[in-house]
Design an enzyme around this catalytic site. Structure first.
Site, mmCIF file in Angstrom:
data_model
loop_
_atom_site.group_PDB
_atom_site.id
_atom_site.type_symbol
_atom_site.label_atom_id
_atom_site.label_comp_id
_atom_site.label_asym_id
_atom_site.label_seq_id
_atom_site.Cartn_x
_atom_site.Cartn_y
_atom_site.Cartn_z
ATOM 1 N N GLU A 227 0.877 -1.172 0.000
ATOM 2 C CA GLU A 227 0.000 0.000 0.000
ATOM 3 C C GLU A 227 0.909 1.215 0.000
ATOM 4 O O GLU A 227 1.389 1.652 1.052
ATOM 5 C CB GLU A 227 -0.905 -0.018 1.249
ATOM 6 C CG GLU A 227 -1.831 -1.229 1.340
ATOM 7 C CD GLU A 227 -3.033 -1.133 0.397
ATOM 8 O OE1 GLU A 227 -3.349 -0.026 -0.089
ATOM 9 O OE2 GLU A 227 -3.652 -2.177 0.126
ATOM 10 N N CYS A 261 -2.141 9.537 2.223
ATOM 11 C CA CYS A 261 -1.655 8.880 0.995
ATOM 12 C C CYS A 261 -2.498 9.218 -0.209
ATOM 13 O O CYS A 261 -1.994 9.334 -1.316
ATOM 14 C CB CYS A 261 -1.621 7.368 1.192
ATOM 15 S SG CYS A 261 -3.210 6.684 1.703
HETATM 16 P P1 NAD Z 1 8.001 4.928 5.161
HETATM 17 O O1 NAD Z 1 8.068 4.124 3.924
HETATM 18 O O2 NAD Z 1 9.111 5.838 5.472
HETATM 19 O O3 NAD Z 1 7.792 3.999 6.439
HETATM 20 C C1 NAD Z 1 6.741 3.053 6.545
HETATM 21 C C2 NAD Z 1 7.095 2.016 7.591
HETATM 22 O O4 NAD Z 1 8.247 1.294 7.174
HETATM 23 C C3 NAD Z 1 7.430 2.551 8.973
HETATM 24 O O5 NAD Z 1 6.870 1.691 9.962
HETATM 25 C C4 NAD Z 1 8.940 2.456 9.040
HETATM 26 O O6 NAD Z 1 9.402 2.262 10.343
HETATM 27 C C5 NAD Z 1 9.181 1.207 8.232
HETATM 28 N N1 NAD Z 1 10.517 1.120 7.628
HETATM 29 C C6 NAD Z 1 11.383 2.109 7.350
HETATM 30 N N2 NAD Z 1 12.486 1.619 6.751
HETATM 31 C C7 NAD Z 1 12.299 0.282 6.652
HETATM 32 C C8 NAD Z 1 13.075 -0.786 6.110
HETATM 33 N N3 NAD Z 1 14.252 -0.588 5.531
HETATM 34 N N4 NAD Z 1 12.556 -2.046 6.170
HETATM 35 C C9 NAD Z 1 11.350 -2.276 6.718
HETATM 36 N N5 NAD Z 1 10.583 -1.303 7.244
HETATM 37 C C10 NAD Z 1 11.048 -0.035 7.212
HETATM 38 O O7 NAD Z 1 6.623 5.725 5.020
HETATM 39 P P2 NAD Z 1 6.060 6.845 5.976
HETATM 40 O O8 NAD Z 1 6.882 8.072 5.839
HETATM 41 O O9 NAD Z 1 5.832 6.294 7.331
HETATM 42 O O10 NAD Z 1 4.618 7.086 5.320
HETATM 43 C C11 NAD Z 1 4.412 7.935 4.260
HETATM 44 C C12 NAD Z 1 4.263 7.205 2.953
HETATM 45 O O11 NAD Z 1 3.301 6.183 3.087
HETATM 46 C C13 NAD Z 1 3.735 8.086 1.823
HETATM 47 O O12 NAD Z 1 4.408 7.760 0.633
HETATM 48 C C14 NAD Z 1 2.286 7.696 1.720
HETATM 49 O O13 NAD Z 1 1.697 7.932 0.463
HETATM 50 C C15 NAD Z 1 2.349 6.259 2.036
HETATM 51 N N6 NAD Z 1 1.058 5.788 2.535
HETATM 52 C C16 NAD Z 1 0.342 4.922 1.782
HETATM 53 C C17 NAD Z 1 -0.909 4.520 2.242
HETATM 54 C C18 NAD Z 1 -1.752 3.574 1.456
HETATM 55 O O14 NAD Z 1 -2.717 3.069 2.024
HETATM 56 N N7 NAD Z 1 -1.445 3.279 0.210
HETATM 57 C C19 NAD Z 1 -1.399 4.992 3.453
HETATM 58 C C20 NAD Z 1 -0.620 5.868 4.194
HETATM 59 C C21 NAD Z 1 0.615 6.261 3.729
#
Ligand code: NAD
Length: 482
Positions: A227, A261
């Protein structure tokens, strides 16, 4: 492996890694002991989610508010608590139907045998959640996985540590950790989590990290639902009620300060209506949030790093001469990290703001000459997570729906397709793969097992060797009916 080598490898592991391994082993064992929880047991698990949302509503509001610096209480209630609760209610209402084996047609020449698709729990599901809706994006997929009869491990974002702790406590008060557990920790914990051989992993977050998570999961052949994010366009048609569209876009963009998002990322407006639309969005935003520095309705940007990133995106286009309309002054707002809704008129296409997902209250508005122009603009970029179309001309609407590919669409509004539990929610291409919500979530977290029930009167034996003239006869009959 010699015992002392194993001990020293174990000593190298972080506390988070050891915790993940311990709980994963516990949940796998519990799954093995009860691989097909009954309907009643699944309903009981869903009731626990409902209860923990009720009991912890205030704690979630307070924790998320502290994590953000300021998060509107009502945004938390609407988008975290109520949205999750309504998904759980819908799952409970439909669970019996979803769990039922689905009969499918069997070819005539195989009758009276039967073919069925029988949903089966997968086992242990991993869920990695982002910070922007820390409760909803962890607990809604968890509820879908529980409805499908699984066990669940959740890894919240390190950027919302208080929300993560609140969820960990709330879950621990309702569930045994062999059924649902929350693992808090930093990025290393996230990495170890994504390397765990779950039976399915749902990741919500950025496309960049999603790529890494998918690679880590691939090493175990763990299937993933991704997602992700992206640039979700708004297409304003000349047939639109512009005032209504402007209000809706202002609302969708300013909700959670654009940190959504599916927030409208930018607007494509007919050239001759652009100026009026900009004026209308600004006026509507002022009505929604008259004084952003004084009201707790307007949410802050999650961290200084995110705030600075957004400011520098604006500075880049300012330096390059784009016209900017700021709805309210940002001068005094640095300590609060509140960024006013900032409209950028016709920015250069190669600026950061037009290349990256914005994820903040900045709205580029670009002129387009025609619906075809708008479609071409959307198709020149990655496939978006959401697309919004405003207008009354059904032919143009259908052209846009048919010629663009996005995760989901709301027509004549923003955001709301997310809240339709019976619509699958997910991205496509760079904005994600797989989906959940409603039955789509149940299916994502189930093995939809095909089962063929042969009949006592099977004619299959007639096609076994030794082949001969009788085989020819049977085949010519079968050829006639297939
Ligand atoms: P992110 O990708 O930075 O982090 C998401 C999660 O991944 C966090 O829990 C983080 O701790 C974890 N993470 C970070 N590095 C990792 C790694 N190397 N391996 C495994 N896990 C790791 O995203 P964010 O900044 O928390 O959220 C914002 C992004 O999420 C935006 O791009 C937004 O569009 C997207 N988003 C999508 C949806 C959807 O439903 N499609 C919903 C909300 C947010």
């Amino acid at each position: 492996m010699p015992a002392d080598t194993a001990r020293s490898l174990d000593a190298d592991k972080s506390e988070g890694e050891r915790e993940i391994e311990r709980i994963f082993a516990l949940q796998k064992k519990a799954y093995g002991e009860n691989p097909f929880p009954s309907y009643d047991r699944r309903v009981a698990a869903l009731d626990k989610i409902t209860r923990l949302l009720e009991v912890n509503e205030d704690r979630f509001v307070t924790a998320i508010n502290a994590d953000f610096g300021n998060r509107s209480k009502y945004e938390t209630i609407i988008a975290e608590v109520m949205t999750t609760a309504s998904g759980v209610k819908n799952a409970k209402k439909n669970l019996k139907k979803w769990m039922r084996p689905r009969g499918v047609a069997t070819p005539l020449h195989m009758l009276p045998a039967k073919s069925k698709i029988e949903p089966q729990p997968l086992g242990v599901i991993g869920i990695i959640a982002p910070w922007n809706y820390p409760v909803e994006l962890a607990l809604a997929p968890a509820a879908a996985a529980l409805a499908a009869g699984n066990r669940v491990m959740i890894k919240p974002s390190e950027l919302t540590p208080r929300a993560g702790e609140a969820m960990r406590d709330a879950i621990a008060a309702e569930f045994d950790e062999s059924e649902v557990a929350v693992i808090t920790g930093g990025i290393e914990t996230g990495q170890a989590f994504s390397e765990t051989p779950f039976d399915h992993l749902l990741f919500t977050g950025s496309t960049a990290i999603g790529t890494r998570v998918a690679q880590a999961a691939a090493k175990n052949l763990t299937p993933v639902t991704l997602e992700l994010g992206g640039k979700s366009p708004v297409i304003l048609d000349k047939s639109a009620d512009m005032e209504k569209a402007a209000r809706s876009v202002a609302y969708g963009k300013a909700f959670n300060a654009g940190q959504t998002c599916i927030a409208p990322d930018y607007v494509l407006a007919p050239t001759d209506q652009l100026e009026a639309f900009v004026e209308s969005v600004a006026r509507n935003a002022r009505e929604l949030y008259p004084e952003i520095d004084k009201t707790s309705d307007y949410t802050a940007i999650i961290s200084d790093r995110h705030f600075d990133r957004l400011k520098s995106m604006v500075e880049e286009v300012r330096d390059r001469g784009a016209k900017i309309v700021e709805v309210g002054s940002s001068n005094a707002l640095h300590p609060q990290r509140k960024l006013p809704l900032t409209l950028i008129i016709d920015p250069p296409r190669d600026s950061g703001i037009m290349k990256e997902e914005i994820f903040g209250p900045i709205l580029p508005i670009l002129p387009v000459a025609s619906p075809e122009d708008a479609i071409a603009h959307v198709n020149a970029g990655d496939r978006p997570l959401a697309l919004y179309w405003y207008g009354e001309d059904d032919d143009v609407r259908d052209q846009v729906l048919q010629k663009t590919v996005s995760g989901g669409v709301t027509v004549n509004d923003t955001l709301w397709h997310f809240a339709q539990e019976n619509l699958p929610f997910g991205g496509v291409g760079k904005s994600g793969s797989g989906a959940y919500h409603g039955e789509a979530g149940f299916v994502s977290f189930s093995h939809m097992k095909p089962v063929f029930y042969q009949s006592r009167f099977s004619s299959g034996g007639k096609l076994q060797p030794p082949f001969g003239p009788h085989t020819e006869k049977v085949l010519s009959l079968v050829r006639k009916i297939i």
